[in-house]
Design an enzyme around this catalytic site. Structure first.
Site, short mmCIF file in Angstrom:
data_model
loop_
_atom_site.label_atom_id
_atom_site.label_comp_id
_atom_site.label_asym_id
_atom_site.label_seq_id
_atom_site.Cartn_x
_atom_site.Cartn_y
_atom_site.Cartn_z
N ALA A 93 -66.74 98.04 -13.53
CA ALA A 93 -65.95 97.11 -12.71
C ALA A 93 -64.68 96.69 -13.43
O ALA A 93 -63.59 96.69 -12.84
CB ALA A 93 -66.79 95.88 -12.35
N ASP A 104 -71.11 93.79 -10.59
CA ASP A 104 -72.39 93.09 -10.74
C ASP A 104 -72.22 91.59 -10.99
O ASP A 104 -73.14 90.82 -10.73
CB ASP A 104 -73.19 93.70 -11.90
CG ASP A 104 -73.91 94.98 -11.48
OD1 ASP A 104 -73.63 95.48 -10.38
OD2 ASP A 104 -74.74 95.48 -12.27
N TYR A 148 -81.19 114.19 -10.68
CA TYR A 148 -80.00 114.96 -10.28
C TYR A 148 -79.34 115.53 -11.54
O TYR A 148 -79.51 114.99 -12.65
CB TYR A 148 -79.02 114.11 -9.46
CG TYR A 148 -78.68 112.75 -10.00
CD1 TYR A 148 -77.78 112.58 -11.05
CD2 TYR A 148 -79.25 111.61 -9.44
CE1 TYR A 148 -77.46 111.32 -11.53
CE2 TYR A 148 -78.94 110.34 -9.92
CZ TYR A 148 -78.04 110.21 -10.97
OH TYR A 148 -77.73 108.96 -11.43
N ARG A 196 -72.98 108.64 -17.24
CA ARG A 196 -72.22 107.38 -17.24
C ARG A 196 -71.13 107.36 -18.30
O ARG A 196 -70.05 106.82 -18.08
CB ARG A 196 -73.16 106.20 -17.53
CG ARG A 196 -73.88 105.75 -16.33
CD ARG A 196 -75.00 104.80 -16.71
NE ARG A 196 -75.70 104.45 -15.52
CZ ARG A 196 -75.46 103.36 -14.79
NH1 ARG A 196 -74.58 102.48 -15.18
NH2 ARG A 196 -76.13 103.14 -13.69
C1 FAD Z 1 -81.40 102.37 -12.95
C2 FAD Z 1 -80.05 102.16 -12.36
C3 FAD Z 1 -79.44 103.19 -11.66
C4 FAD Z 1 -78.19 103.01 -11.06
N1 FAD Z 1 -77.63 104.04 -10.37
C5 FAD Z 1 -76.45 103.85 -9.77
C6 FAD Z 1 -75.83 104.93 -9.06
O1 FAD Z 1 -76.37 106.05 -9.00
N2 FAD Z 1 -74.65 104.70 -8.44
C7 FAD Z 1 -74.01 103.48 -8.51
O2 FAD Z 1 -72.93 103.33 -7.91
N3 FAD Z 1 -74.57 102.45 -9.18
C8 FAD Z 1 -75.75 102.60 -9.82
N4 FAD Z 1 -76.31 101.58 -10.53
C9 FAD Z 1 -75.62 100.28 -10.57
C10 FAD Z 1 -74.49 100.30 -11.60
O3 FAD Z 1 -74.96 100.77 -12.83
C11 FAD Z 1 -73.93 98.90 -11.78
O4 FAD Z 1 -73.73 98.29 -10.52
C12 FAD Z 1 -72.61 98.96 -12.51
O5 FAD Z 1 -72.76 99.59 -13.74
C13 FAD Z 1 -72.06 97.54 -12.69
O6 FAD Z 1 -70.88 97.61 -13.44
P1 FAD Z 1 -70.21 96.27 -13.93
O7 FAD Z 1 -69.01 96.70 -14.71
O8 FAD Z 1 -70.06 95.33 -12.81
O9 FAD Z 1 -71.27 95.60 -14.91
P2 FAD Z 1 -71.76 96.05 -16.34
O10 FAD Z 1 -71.96 97.52 -16.39
O11 FAD Z 1 -72.91 95.18 -16.68
O12 FAD Z 1 -70.54 95.72 -17.28
C14 FAD Z 1 -70.24 94.41 -17.67
C15 FAD Z 1 -69.42 94.48 -18.95
O13 FAD Z 1 -69.06 93.15 -19.32
C16 FAD Z 1 -69.34 92.95 -20.69
N5 FAD Z 1 -69.64 91.52 -20.86
C17 FAD Z 1 -70.74 90.86 -20.45
N6 FAD Z 1 -70.64 89.56 -20.76
C18 FAD Z 1 -69.43 89.39 -21.35
C19 FAD Z 1 -68.74 88.27 -21.91
N7 FAD Z 1 -69.29 87.03 -21.89
N8 FAD Z 1 -67.52 88.45 -22.45
C20 FAD Z 1 -66.95 89.71 -22.49
N9 FAD Z 1 -67.57 90.80 -21.99
C21 FAD Z 1 -68.79 90.65 -21.43
C22 FAD Z 1 -70.54 93.85 -20.99
O14 FAD Z 1 -70.62 94.17 -22.36
C23 FAD Z 1 -70.20 95.06 -20.12
O15 FAD Z 1 -69.40 96.00 -20.79
C24 FAD Z 1 -77.54 101.75 -11.15
C25 FAD Z 1 -78.13 100.72 -11.88
C26 FAD Z 1 -79.37 100.92 -12.48
C27 FAD Z 1 -79.99 99.78 -13.26
#
Ligand code: FAD
Length: 408
Positions: free
Chosen positions: A15, A304, A218, A108
């Site tokens: 994100a 997320d 996959y 990933r």
């Molecule tokens: C088993 C599984 C399978 C999945 N398969 C899929 C799929 O096939 N397709 C799909 O689209 N989605 C899939 N997802 C969902 C997807 O992985 C997540 O929705 C996505 O990775 C979320 O990304 P994000 O950047 O929002 O959050 P995150 O990946 O959690 O990234 C958040 C970032 O913020 C950082 N952070 C956290 N707190 C702080 C702070 N206080 N200060 C600074 N940095 C901070 C963390 O270190 C991290 O780098 C799957 C999830 C799971 C669990």
């Protein structure tokens, strides 16, 4: 004097990097703060629907992703107990024809690196690792950002929270509410394709549905490796997300053995071929109910941090990528105030992500069905076939700038 940037993005996951890319490539001055010491991802796969791929195509990274990933030719749904095929959905060219982009499966780390390189090449965004946001102080024009173990403060006029499930931005600005521990666990492994039983080696997505469990696999890395995920319902809910929380290697092996003992030999052989299993407890939140859960004042949430979901529609990252593109589109509308642009972003997004969150939960019930529900599901899938498994509302969604009436 604190370091000042117009825009701060907290979190360097899918994100955060997507937001940095989408906003940065249109000339915005921004800084990304990431708590980890480097921007990287663990070894597991991810599927990106054509809805996300169309955005990535717009950002100029489609070809690289295609070279690193795989385009599955079909999705095959089977019964985990007897191995029989229940239904199939053609993907490959059929998805390109219908939706203008393929469904792509990736490692990933590859997706993360592609996004990171694109941010570096296409934007002037600065990336600061080892910066864990600890507190946010809101004032009239600038927000003060305080980081753990740092005496240096940063200031920003706009704050984008992309810091995942336990978002510090969310807690600081939107109020603290714990996410929902689903009691479902994902056990993940990656295995070289040469070690995969012959009949599973085709370029397809396989889903095996059993009582209170399902298995998904996959290919990734151009077909050199297979991503394998076993999803189980358990009475044991961890309170913190993360790898192997409250699960030792021995427990993981025992859990898998117990869960899979009634599965067909073909599926058991596949599970047994994999090593290095890791467990992840799944969390989500109640589906969004209004725009103010995604943006308030000069602060917006993405991915997320805003709308964690169960992975049963494989769209968490897809929604984060769509969020980023939508935010950047609204941000371009410079005739509006900052607050109005963020509000318009939230108005455009909340109903869609809420629907995806709901459908992800519903899919869990469908995939894990047993008894009469299973019989009805299998009959419907056999008759409905591809028509039931294809999701035009999801994959064909067009992002647009239309802001819906405010619900504040
Ligand atoms: C088993 C599984 C399978 C999945 N398969 C899929 C799929 O096939 N397709 C799909 O689209 N989605 C899939 N997802 C969902 C997807 O992985 C997540 O929705 C996505 O990775 C979320 O990304 P994000 O950047 O929002 O959050 P995150 O990946 O959690 O990234 C958040 C970032 O913020 C950082 N952070 C956290 N707190 C702080 C702070 N206080 N200060 C600074 N940095 C901070 C963390 O270190 C991290 O780098 C799957 C999830 C799971 C669990």
């Amino acid at each position: 004097m604190p370091a000042q940037k117009h825009m701060a993005v907290v979190g360097g996951g899918i994100a955060g990097l997507s937001a940095a890319l989408a906003l940065g490539r249109t000339g915005n001055d921004l800084q990304v703060f990431e708590k980890a010491s480097e921007i990287s991802e663990i070894g597991a796969g991810i599927g990106l629907g054509p809805n996300a791929m169309r955005v990535l195509q717009e950002w100029g990274v489609r070809q690289t992703l295609l070279e690193l990933g795989c385009v599955p030719q079909q999705l095959i749904a089977r019964d985990a107990g007897n191995g029989c095929v229940i239904s199939q959905l053609p993907m490959g060219q059929s998805f390109i024809d219908s939706y203008g982009a393929p469904y792509v499966t990736l490692h990933r780390a590859d997706l993360q690196q592609v996004l990171l390189s694109a941010v570096k090449q296409q934007t002037s965004a600065s990336l600061l690792t080892r910066h864990t946001l600890a507190a946010v102080k809101l004032s009239e024009h600038w927000m003060d950002l305080k980081f753990q173990d740092s005496i240096e403060n940063h200031q920003a006029q706009v704050l984008i929270g992309a810091d995942g499930l336990h978002s510090a931005v969310r807690s600081a600005v939107f109020g603290h509410h714990a996410p929902v521990a689903s009691g479902h666990w994902a056990y993940r492994a990656l295995l070289p394709m040469r070690e995969v039983p012959q009949d599973v080696r085709q370029i397809h997505i396989g889903i095996w549905m059993g009582r209170r469990l399902h298995v998904v696999h996959y290919p990734v890395r151009g077909g050199d490796a297979l991503n394998l995920v076993v999803l189980l319902e358990s009475h044991d809910s961890a309170t913190q997300p993360g790898w192997d929380v409250s699960r030792s290697t021995e427990q993981i092996t025992a859990d898998l053995k117990l869960a899979m003992h009634k599965s067909c030999t073909e599926l058991q052989d596949l599970i047994n071929a994999a090593q290095g299993w890791r467990a992840w407890c799944l969390f989500d939140r109640e589906p969004l109910q209004r725009a103010s859960q995604m943006a308030q004042g000069r602060v917006a949430l993405l991915g997320d941090a805003a709308h964690p979901m169960l992975p049963y529609l494989a769209q968490g990252a897809g929604m984060a990528i769509e969020d980023a593109a939508c935010l950047a589109m609204h941000w371009q509308n410079k005739s509006l105030t900052v607050e109005q642009r963020l509000l318009n972003y939230a108005q455009s997004r909340w109903q869609r992500v809420s629907r995806v969150q709901q459908r992800a939960r519903r899919n869990g019930n469908i995939f894990h069905a047993h008894g009469w529900f299973k019989i009805a599901r299998d009959a419907a899938m056999k008759i409905g076939g591809a028509r039931l498994m294809d999701l035009p509302w999801l994959y064909g969604h067009q992002l647009n700038l239309t802001a819906i009436e405010s619900d504040f």
